[in-house]
Motif scaffolding. Structure first.
Motif, PDB file in Angstrom:
ATOM      1  N   ALA A 100       0.849  -1.183   0.000  1.00 34.07           N
ATOM      2  CA  ALA A 100       0.000   0.000   0.000  1.00 34.07           C
ATOM      3  C   ALA A 100       0.890   1.240   0.000  1.00 34.07           C
ATOM      4  N   GLY A 101       0.485   2.250  -0.730  1.00 31.17           N
ATOM      5  CA  GLY A 101       1.189   3.522  -0.693  1.00 31.17           C
ATOM      6  C   GLY A 101       2.405   3.647  -1.588  1.00 31.17           C
ATOM      7  N   VAL A 102       2.659   2.667  -2.433  1.00 38.31           N
ATOM      8  CA  VAL A 102       3.829   2.775  -3.307  1.00 38.31           C
ATOM      9  C   VAL A 102       3.503   3.525  -4.601  1.00 38.31           C
ATOM     10  N   GLY A 103       2.221   3.809  -4.787  1.00 38.26           N
ATOM     11  CA  GLY A 103       1.835   4.615  -5.945  1.00 38.26           C
ATOM     12  C   GLY A 103       1.224   3.839  -7.095  1.00 38.26           C
ATOM     13  N   LYS A 104       0.639   2.704  -6.793  1.00 36.05           N
ATOM     14  CA  LYS A 104       0.038   1.899  -7.859  1.00 36.05           C
ATOM     15  C   LYS A 104      -1.081   2.655  -8.558  1.00 36.05           C
ATOM     16  N   THR A 105      -1.999   3.160  -7.738  1.00 34.43           N
ATOM     17  CA  THR A 105      -3.144   3.844  -8.310  1.00 34.43           C
ATOM     18  C   THR A 105      -2.700   5.088  -9.084  1.00 34.43           C
ATOM     19  N   ASP A 114      -2.762  -1.840 -35.015  1.00 32.98           N
ATOM     20  CA  ASP A 114      -3.833  -2.557 -34.334  1.00 32.98           C
ATOM     21  C   ASP A 114      -4.223  -1.840 -33.058  1.00 32.98           C
ATOM     22  N   LYS A 115      -5.528  -1.768 -32.834  1.00 31.79           N
ATOM     23  CA  LYS A 115      -5.983  -1.156 -31.586  1.00 31.79           C
ATOM     24  C   LYS A 115      -5.887  -2.174 -30.469  1.00 31.79           C
ATOM     25  N   VAL A 116      -5.212  -1.778 -29.407  1.00 32.09           N
ATOM     26  CA  VAL A 116      -4.996  -2.676 -28.285  1.00 32.09           C
ATOM     27  C   VAL A 116      -5.564  -2.027 -27.029  1.00 32.09           C
ATOM     28  N   LYS A 117      -6.377  -2.778 -26.328  1.00 29.89           N
ATOM     29  CA  LYS A 117      -7.014  -2.227 -25.142  1.00 29.89           C
ATOM     30  C   LYS A 117      -6.363  -2.831 -23.902  1.00 29.89           C
ATOM     31  N   LEU A 118      -5.869  -1.971 -23.051  1.00 28.73           N
ATOM     32  CA  LEU A 118      -5.292  -2.441 -21.783  1.00 28.73           C
ATOM     33  C   LEU A 118      -6.319  -2.227 -20.679  1.00 28.73           C
ATOM     34  N   GLN A 119      -6.596  -3.316 -19.962  1.00 26.49           N
ATOM     35  CA  GLN A 119      -7.507  -3.236 -18.834  1.00 26.49           C
ATOM     36  C   GLN A 119      -6.619  -3.342 -17.600  1.00 26.49           C
ATOM     37  N   ILE A 120      -6.453  -2.222 -16.909  1.00 25.57           N
ATOM     38  CA  ILE A 120      -5.474  -2.212 -15.825  1.00 25.57           C
ATOM     39  C   ILE A 120      -6.179  -2.301 -14.476  1.00 25.57           C
ATOM     40  N   TRP A 121      -5.892  -3.386 -13.765  1.00 30.98           N
ATOM     41  CA  TRP A 121      -6.612  -3.689 -12.527  1.00 30.98           C
ATOM     42  C   TRP A 121      -5.815  -3.236 -11.312  1.00 30.98           C
ATOM     43  N   ASP A 122      -6.547  -2.639 -10.388  1.00 35.50           N
ATOM     44  CA  ASP A 122      -5.934  -2.205  -9.143  1.00 35.50           C
ATOM     45  C   ASP A 122      -6.353  -3.155  -8.015  1.00 35.50           C
ATOM     46  N   THR A 123      -5.641  -3.087  -6.895  1.00 37.61           N
ATOM     47  CA  THR A 123      -5.822  -4.080  -5.831  1.00 37.61           C
ATOM     48  C   THR A 123      -7.059  -3.886  -4.963  1.00 37.61           C
ATOM     49  N   ALA A 124      -7.757  -2.814  -5.128  1.00 36.59           N
ATOM     50  CA  ALA A 124      -8.956  -2.528  -4.328  1.00 36.59           C
ATOM     51  C   ALA A 124      -8.656  -2.525  -2.826  1.00 36.59           C
ATOM     52  N   GLY A 125      -7.434  -2.123  -2.490  1.00 39.79           N
ATOM     53  CA  GLY A 125      -7.081  -1.998  -1.073  1.00 39.79           C
ATOM     54  C   GLY A 125      -6.803  -3.321  -0.378  1.00 39.79           C
ATOM     55  N   GLN A 126      -6.959  -4.428  -1.096  1.00 40.90           N
ATOM     56  CA  GLN A 126      -6.757  -5.720  -0.434  1.00 40.90           C
ATOM     57  C   GLN A 126      -5.287  -5.999  -0.116  1.00 40.90           C
ATOM     58  N   GLU A 127      -4.381  -5.178  -0.662  1.00 40.60           N
ATOM     59  CA  GLU A 127      -2.971  -5.393  -0.364  1.00 40.60           C
ATOM     60  C   GLU A 127      -2.625  -4.909   1.042  1.00 40.60           C
ATOM     61  N   ARG A 128      -3.481  -4.087   1.612  1.00 37.93           N
ATOM     62  CA  ARG A 128      -3.169  -3.501   2.913  1.00 37.93           C
ATOM     63  C   ARG A 128      -2.889  -4.550   3.954  1.00 37.93           C
ATOM     64  N   PHE A 129      -3.707  -5.573   3.983  1.00 36.50           N
ATOM     65  CA  PHE A 129      -3.482  -6.650   4.944  1.00 36.50           C
ATOM     66  C   PHE A 129      -3.067  -7.927   4.233  1.00 36.50           C
ATOM     67  N   ARG A 130      -2.459  -7.736   3.102  1.00 40.30           N
ATOM     68  CA  ARG A 130      -1.985  -8.869   2.291  1.00 40.30           C
ATOM     69  C   ARG A 130      -3.073  -9.913   2.078  1.00 40.30           C
ATOM     70  N   SER A 131      -4.228  -9.424   1.734  1.00 42.70           N
ATOM     71  CA  SER A 131      -5.363 -10.329   1.552  1.00 42.70           C
ATOM     72  C   SER A 131      -5.916 -10.242   0.135  1.00 42.70           C
ATOM     73  N   ILE A 132      -5.013 -10.268  -0.821  1.00 49.49           N
ATOM     74  CA  ILE A 132      -5.464 -10.220  -2.211  1.00 49.49           C
ATOM     75  C   ILE A 132      -6.015 -11.583  -2.601  1.00 49.49           C
ATOM     76  N   THR A 133      -7.147 -11.570  -3.263  1.00 49.94           N
ATOM     77  CA  THR A 133      -7.747 -12.849  -3.669  1.00 49.94           C
ATOM     78  C   THR A 133      -6.926 -13.490  -4.782  1.00 49.94           C
ATOM     79  N   GLN A 134      -6.880 -14.809  -4.770  1.00 53.78           N
ATOM     80  CA  GLN A 134      -6.164 -15.517  -5.837  1.00 53.78           C
ATOM     81  C   GLN A 134      -6.756 -15.195  -7.186  1.00 53.78           C
ATOM     82  N   SER A 135      -8.070 -15.030  -7.189  1.00 56.59           N
ATOM     83  CA  SER A 135      -8.735 -14.849  -8.475  1.00 56.59           C
ATOM     84  C   SER A 135      -8.310 -13.538  -9.142  1.00 56.59           C
ATOM     85  N   TYR A 136      -7.756 -12.616  -8.341  1.00 59.68           N
ATOM     86  CA  TYR A 136      -7.251 -11.365  -8.902  1.00 59.68           C
ATOM     87  C   TYR A 136      -6.142 -11.637  -9.916  1.00 59.68           C
ATOM     88  N   TYR A 137      -5.335 -12.634  -9.638  1.00 58.90           N
ATOM     89  CA  TYR A 137      -4.191 -12.936 -10.501  1.00 58.90           C
ATOM     90  C   TYR A 137      -4.566 -13.779 -11.722  1.00 58.90           C
TER      91      TYR A 137
END
Lengths: 202, 711
Positions: A16-21, A54-77
């Motif tokens: 958290a706080g490293v500047g991802k967002t 070619d048009k390329v669309k990047l869908q960039i996903w953020d952690t939704a704050g779940q990194e704060r307590f290291r509780s990121i869901t596996q499905s995120y990856y």
């Protein structure tokens, strides 16, 4: 139907706080949020770029704050095409957490994921704790690509995402040309869809 | 770490099983502050999925069944209490899983194998038993617990042929057959112990028509450990069921991908058959006579709209469904099909329930192709995680490996908060928990029962088809009408729960006795338990049953019918655990009911705004969601975000449909060879729909059909 050729899922991880967002915001919206941005309801941000016509669309996903307590869901990856692991060059602690994140990547992300290690906040030169070569060595050890950025000054941000888009597109084209070499997940062409028939998204 | 947690939340949710996560998402979505805890270091609790290497740790954890290790002493505890509060200590252990044990049924790769010179010229010769040594090698590489589990397959080799590059699964298919034969057969003959026998009876027919069966060793499976995903609670989704509806409405669908259940099978007289379900299936079925086809068609047409023709089943409502079917003059085969493969019923199911189930099945057909069910890629454990993600996106705070040691209750018997296992007091207005977190007198378990579960890694499908099928089979136990049937779910590698060439088979049955005898009938009916010698004599056998390479057995306490007791504080809600049912629709209804009780005027998981439509606000202007005010949805920030949602509603629906089509198109592009079949499937689905006379509106929602149509 929107007009693009490839859609790639890029996920961000790191303490958290490293500047991802901020990195995403800088890249997709073109601004650096001055305060802590209200990220409520934000799942991912989208940016469309053009790679060799070619048009390329990047869908960039953020952690939704779940990194704060290291509780990121596996499905995120799951089914991420590229992964950006961010640390703060001014924070020894965020660098020391990298092995934890690398472990998560090994556990949950696909083996073929394109991984970038990014040291952010290089604009704060007087506060820097992690020299460039340290980050670079870490990236090499875990076979990741490496870049240092400043979301604030927009240093290397464009380069980071463009490079991801470029490499993923190259991979996808490669797979199209030689479809028989596909693994269990087809990363080319789209949000990854299993090679099998009758797989669907709702 | 956990000390950065705020001290106050609207709702605290304990446990990340499916019903809890639906509620956490629903509360966050309307702007309540939610703290969601799980004592485990993984998500989804009893609904979790694990990789191969996570299984031993899970088994150990279940033996201890420790709920928390508290850091709070009496003195500290009393200092945390407010006036009029008392602290209720929560149970320190809770056993939900019993007799869990995992086992490899293959041996280690013999070391000298590689060095053996090649001298065997042909399949025929090498297929002869070079060795009759059937003594069991030390096969079980990782055996936990005692040896109650019957030996499912001899640890020995099964294998008929192995490619020269067999160690590398990726290259298996591409190796030319001749080369395979000559180079590899030899090894079997020479290698000691496990690799010693070849089973000739199977090799010969296999070489031509069937895929060559490779021989698997412990190392082959272990090194692919990440690719396995074993569901503790495998569940399907009815395509027209409330979970699918909820996934679409809440937009959680974007976190998951699904694979269709491509076959419903039955096992009659030792014969596995595919059950024809759709109209086209029925017509093209070779299993049915012309008369049977007409009768089945007629019955399905009636059942699709049974509620409009009550006279048809008058007097049978509460009688068993079997009696009703018999009264319809249907042939035994059709009765069997309807009962076990369409209504997913048992001999004791009532007619009303049987008809309801049949209707639900038929309505689900055609929506996403020729199937009534979907299975989440990577396993059912993805579903709770998807809802957790949604909750987090809307401000829900997630902490794993943190539990609660005490509940705080005031003199009105209301819960005012909790003490975490880290010793922090956190206040809340409502508490949601799965029973394992609560004192035993807080809930009632109507009837103590268990569910027997078996998970098997096998080397081939129970019924080989043209492609990779995902199969569902209800296995009644013949001659014992009251005995619970076994649900068998076979997942192919394309379900992303196993590496290439390996299948994961789940068996679920309401427990009648101990774990090994509960599943034994299904195991012996479907898997090859023969020793290589026995197989040798069985030369006429043209189909080969799968061999079990790895297995996990356990019994799970059935907490699917828990209800609140009088002692439960009025603002605490207990949710149920997983049951034996096929699908998850019960959880949706349960979560909705609890949500409506707490927030009667709010919508349950409304559609979130599209990422593009979100207006970014600086925190200095509007407090962010992780605020500690959290006064329901009245807070400025949340009000705004829900407004955005409303405005964007119509637009986002469009976008969702677009997105789906796109995926469909891409899917088509990827799975090119499936094109023809896709079109056919679509036609089938369409046909059946016309029988049902589904409303146009429903048809419009039928994304699956849309995406197939593009092909």
């Amino acid at each position: 139907m929107e007009d693009y050729k490839y859609l790639f899922k890029v996920v961000l991880i790191g303490n958290a706080g490293v500047g991802k967002t901020c990195l995403v915001s800088r890249y997709t919206k073109g601004f650096f949020p001055p305060g802590q941005m209200a990220t409520i309801g934000v799942d991912f941000m989208i940016k469309t770029v053009e790679i060799d016509g070619d048009k390329v669309k990047l869908q960039i996903w953020d952690t939704a704050g779940q990194e704060r307590f290291r509780s990121i869901t596996q499905s995120y990856y799951r089914s991420a095409n590229a992964l950006i692991l961010v640390y703060d060059v001014c924070s020894q602690q965020s660098y020391e957490s990298l092995p934890h994140w690398v472990h998560e990547i090994e556990l949950y992300a696909g083996t073929k994921v394109l991984a970038f290690l990014v040291g952010n906040k290089i604009d704060q030169t007087d506060k820097r704790e992690i020299p460039t070569h340290i980050g670079k060595e870490f990236a090499e050890r875990y076979e990741m690509r490496f870049l240092e950025t400043s979301a604030k000054e927009a240093d290397n941000v464009e380069k980071l995402f463009t490079s991801i888009a470029y490499q993923l597109t190259a991979q996808a084209r490669d797979l199209e040309l030689r479809p028989e070499q596909q693994g269990t997940v087809i990363t080319g062409g789209s949000t990854p869809i299993a090679s099998a028939p009758s797989c669907c998204k709702l | 770490m956990a000390s950065d947690l705020p001290d106050e939340f609207d709702v605290i949710v304990l446990g990340t099983g499916l019903p809890e996560t639906l509620l956490a998402a629903a509360f966050s979505r309307i702007g309540l502050t939610v703290l969601h805890l799980d004592r485990n270091d993984y998500y989804s609790g009893s609904w979790a999925s694990f990789s191969l290497r996570q299984i031993p740790g899970w088994i150990e954890g279940q033996k201890k069944a420790q709920c928390y290790a508290s850091e709070v002493n009496e003195e500290k505890l009393s200092s945390l209490l407010k006036e009029g509060e008392r602290a209720l200590q929560l149970p320190e252990t809770f056993h939900t899983v019993f007799e869990a044990q995992s086992k490899y049924h293959v041996g280690e790769r013999p070391k000298e194998e590689k060095a053996i010179p090649d001298s065997s010229p042909s399949t025929d010769e090498s297929a002869k038993p070079d060795s009759t040594d059937t003594s069991l090698p030390p096969a079980t590489a990782s055996e936990s617990g005692d040896s109650k589990i019957p030996e499912l397959s001899g640890p020995s080799p099964t294998g008929d042929a192995e490619t020269s590059t067999g160690i590398v699964p990726g290259q298996f298919d591409s190796a030319p057959e001749e080369e395979e034969d000559s180079k590899t057969e030899k090894r079997e003959g020479e290698a000691t112990g496990p690799a010693g026998e070849a089973s000739g009876g199977k090799v010969e027919p296999a070489a031509g028509e069937q895929k060559q069966q490779r021989e698997w060793f412990f190392e082959d499976i272990e090194k692919e450990w990440r690719k396995f995903s074993f569901d503790l609670t495998p569940k399907l989704l009815y395509c027209a069921g409330s979970m699918v509806e909820l996934l679409i409405v809440s937009d959680v669908a974007k976190y998951c991908e699904f694979r269709t259940v491509s076959r419903v099978l039955t096992l009659r007289d030792n014969n596995l058959e595919r059950v024809p379900c759709s109209r086209a299936d029925v017509f093209s079925s070779k299993a049915l006579s012309l008369l049977e086809k007409r009768l089945l068609m007629k019955f399905l047409t009636f059942a699709a709209e049974y509620d409009k023709q009550p006279d048809e089943y008058k007097g049978f409502e509460d009688k068993p469904f079997v009696e009703f079917l018999a009264s319809k003059k249907l042939s035994p085969k059709i009765q069997y099909f309807i009962l076990h493969a369409i209504a997913m019923a048992t001999e004791s199911t009532s007619t009303k329930e049987g008809l309801e189930n049949t209707q639900k099945f038929l309505r689900s057909l055609g929506r996403y192709g020729n199937t009534a069910f979907l299975f989440p890629l990577y396993g059912s454990g993805e579903l709770p995680q998807g809802f957790c993600r949604l909750s987090a996106v809307f401000g829900g705070i997630y902490v794993l490996t943190l539990s609660v040691s005490h509940l705080l209750v005031n003199d009105e018997n209301k819960c005012t908060g909790v003490i975490t296992s880290a010793g922090q007091r956190i206040s809340c207005k409502y508490l949601i928990a799965d029973p394992s977190y609560l004192p035993k007198d807080f809930y009632k378990v109507p009837q103590e029962s268990r569910i027997s579960r078996g998970i098997f890694v096998t080397d081939s499908s129970i019924l080989s088809g043209e492609g990779e099928d995902l199969s569902l089979l209800q296995l009644p136990h013949e001659g014992q009408p009251q005995s619970p049937s076994t649900t068998v779910l076979e997942l192919p590698p394309s379900a992303m729960v196993s590496p290439r060439h390996l299948y994961v088979v789940h068996m679920t049955r309401r427990a009648v006795s101990d774990i090994s005898s509960d599943l034994e009938p299904a195991v012996s009916a479907l898997f090859d338990a023969t020793t290589p010698d026995a197989a040798e004599s069985d030369k006429v056998k043209d189909t080969r049953k799968p061999r079990v390479l790895w297995s996990l057995h356990f019994q799970h306490r059935d907490l699917s019918a828990v209800s609140r007791s009088e002692q439960l504080p009025s603002n605490v809600f207990v949710v149920t655990g997983p049951g034996v049912e096929l699908d998850t629709d019960r959880c949706v209804e349960e979560a909705k009911t609890i949500f409506k009780e707490i927030c009667p005027k709010e919508e349950f998981l409304p559609k979130p705004p599209h990422p593009d439509d979100i207006i970014y606000v600086d925190t200095e202007e509007v407090p962010a969601a992780a605020n500690d005010k959290g006064e329901w949805a009245k807070d400025a920030n949340t009000a705004e975000s829900s407004e955005i949602g409303d405005n964007a509603g119509g637009q986002t629906v469009e976008k969702l449909e677009d997105g789906v089509k796109k995926d469909g198109g891409e899917e088509e592009k990827d799975g090119r060879e499936q094109g023809g079949e896709g079109v056919k499937t679509e036609a089938d689905g369409g046909d059946l729909k016309s029988i049902e006379e589904q409303s146009k509106e429903e048809k419009k929602k039928s994304h699956g059909a849309d995406c197939q149509a593009e092909s």
